[in-house]
Each structure stands twice: as C-alpha cells, then as structure tokens.
Write a protein that holds these residues in place. Structure first.
Motif, mmCIF file in Angstrom:
data_model
loop_
_atom_site.group_PDB
_atom_site.id
_atom_site.type_symbol
_atom_site.label_atom_id
_atom_site.label_comp_id
_atom_site.label_asym_id
_atom_site.label_seq_id
_atom_site.Cartn_x
_atom_site.Cartn_y
_atom_site.Cartn_z
ATOM 1 N N VAL A 19 1.014 -1.228 -0.009
ATOM 2 C CA VAL A 19 -0.070 -0.047 0.099
ATOM 3 C C VAL A 19 0.883 1.140 0.075
ATOM 4 N N THR A 81 -9.030 -2.567 3.352
ATOM 5 C CA THR A 81 -8.309 -3.437 2.329
ATOM 6 C C THR A 81 -8.360 -4.772 3.170
ATOM 7 N N LEU A 100 -11.553 -2.401 -0.817
ATOM 8 C CA LEU A 100 -10.396 -3.093 -1.902
ATOM 9 C C LEU A 100 -10.126 -4.618 -1.569
ATOM 10 N N LYS A 102 -7.733 -7.928 -1.481
ATOM 11 C CA LYS A 102 -6.452 -8.386 -1.699
ATOM 12 C C LYS A 102 -6.829 -9.649 -2.438
ATOM 13 N N LEU A 104 -4.369 -6.628 -4.068
ATOM 14 C CA LEU A 104 -4.847 -5.391 -4.706
ATOM 15 C C LEU A 104 -4.784 -5.368 -6.082
ATOM 16 N N PHE A 109 -7.001 0.388 -6.994
ATOM 17 C CA PHE A 109 -6.428 1.133 -5.769
ATOM 18 C C PHE A 109 -6.434 2.543 -6.340
#
Length: 250
Positions: A19, A81, A100, A102, A104, A109
């Motif tokens: 991230v 996430t 979001l 995973k 990602l 994103f």
C-alpha cells in the motif's frame, strides 16, 4: 496539492509495504504512517491526524471495525483493504469510502485513492460527519428534514421531500429531485440506503432507492414496477417485491 497524511493499518508487513509503495507512486506529496494493531493505530491517529486511513478488516484477534468503534471523533475517510469480501456491507455501514479486495488491483487502488484525494481537496463534508449529524439529531429526538449531499460543486442541503429517487452510477449516486433537478454524489447507493432507509426510502432494486412518498402507482408484474410522480417507471426486483408490498399495505 498540499501534503496529506495517510495511515496504513495492517498486521501484515508485506501488505503495508505494498500500500505504501502504490501510494508513493501515485501521490508524490504524501506523508505515510504505518500501524500494525488497533492500539498503535489509535496512537498514530492522535499524533498525526491523518486525512485518509487504509484499514485491514481482520488483524490478529481484532478488526478494523474495533478501531472505528474506539474513536469518539472520526475526521478521516476510510478505505478498507481485506481478503474477505463478506465484510463489504458492514464496511459501508461504517461509511467506508471504498472496499478493496486483496491482492490489490493497481487500477482499482488508484481509482479509490484519486476519489478520496479529490474529496479531500474539494473540502467535502465527510461521510462520518454526516453520520454524526444524524446521530446527534436522533439523540435530540428530532427528525432531520435535510440531507447533506456531497458533489463536485461542494455540498447540497436537500429536503427529504424533494428527493424522488436515487440511482446507482458505478460507485456514485445520482439524486433525482423535484423539478427535474439532479445531483451526482461521490458516495455509493449502499451508503445512502443505510442512511435513508428509516426516513421513508426503500431500495426496490440494486440500482434504485426510492422515496415512498412520491409513488404515484404500482403496476403488477413479475416484480412489478412503480411509477413516480415525475412519470418515471422503475422496475421492482423480484426478491424485493414481497417486502415492498408489505410496506405499501402498511
């Protein structure tokens, strides 16, 4: 764009690193802080006052929801996430800006972050501020008569009775008002469903949330259709028909 602080909360170092990497590539002017637990996240929030928080759902016996529940004031937006899609509805009940999954996807994103940054730059009222507004009104035992709708132009204070229906446009919501007026909000229809369902609105279809006080006619059919006061005809999904008819009869 001014430098903004973003907090990344995840108990997995590799997930935080990803991230942070994607954020740095997308936004040069960003201050990134990291936290691996709810307690450390609370400390970072108090210390750095982030505008945006990336929040994992499940973290070693605790959750991202636990973090939000422990905060008295939430003045940042949240992008969840997680590897678990089943928490999406609960996330939007907590006014998440996005959810979001995973691993990602870079495009998803970037879209989520750009939407968040635009909202921050436009100084929109956050979803959490609007939730707090309704909670305050509810505590005072009053019924709010206006909805705050964030849009590109700013934010609109709109009377409930002016809203005919809401229509899902991707991750946005298009409000159709009396007088053929329209407002495009940067929040999802699911968010407004949670916000308005106790105020005379009903989601008759995954794409439509209607104001029950503006129905002119219900036309029978498989699921049936409703005709609104502006003569717009909207389909009722089959799985919503029974509960919708119960509401009409009551």
């Amino acid at each position: 764009m001014k430098t903004i602080c973003v907090l990344v909360v995840d108990d997995e170092p590799q997930s935080r690193a990803l991230v942070c990497k994607l954020l740095s590539e997308l936004i040069p002017q960003v201050l990134i802080e990291e936290a691996e637990s709810v307690s450390s996240a609370i400390e970072k929030i108090k210390l750095h006052n982030p505008r945006l928080v990336f929040l994992d759902v499940q973290m070693k016996g605790e959750s991202g929801f636990d973090l939000l529940d422990k905060l008295n004031n939430i003045n940042f937006d949240v992008i969840f996430t997680t590897a678990h899609s089943e928490f999406a509805l609960k996330a939007f009940r907590y006014s998440a800006m996005d959810y979001l999954i995973k691993p990602l996807d870079r495009e998803e994103f970037n879209t989520a972050v750009e939407k968040a940054i635009k909202k921050i730059n436009d100084n929109h009222i956050s979803a959490h501020e609007q939730i707090d507004y309704f909670k305050q009104i509810s505590t005072e035992q009053k019924i709010p008569d206006k909805l705050i709708i964030p849009s590109i132009e700013g934010f609109h204070f709109t009377n409930f009775h002016e809203i005919l229906y809401c229509f899902a446009v991707s991750n946005y919501t298009e409000f159709h008002l009396l007088g053929n007026k329209k407002i495009l909000s940067s929040y999802t229809l699911g968010y407004y469903d949670e916000l308005l369902k106790d105020h005379g609105f009903f989601r008759i279809h995954r794409s439509y949330l209607i104001n029950l006080s503006h129905i002119k006619m219900y036309r029978r059919g498989d699921g049936g259709t409703v005709i609104m006061e502006n003569d717009e005809e909207i389909e009722v999904s089959r799985n919503k028909k029974e509960s919708f008819l119960k509401i009409l009869k009551s």
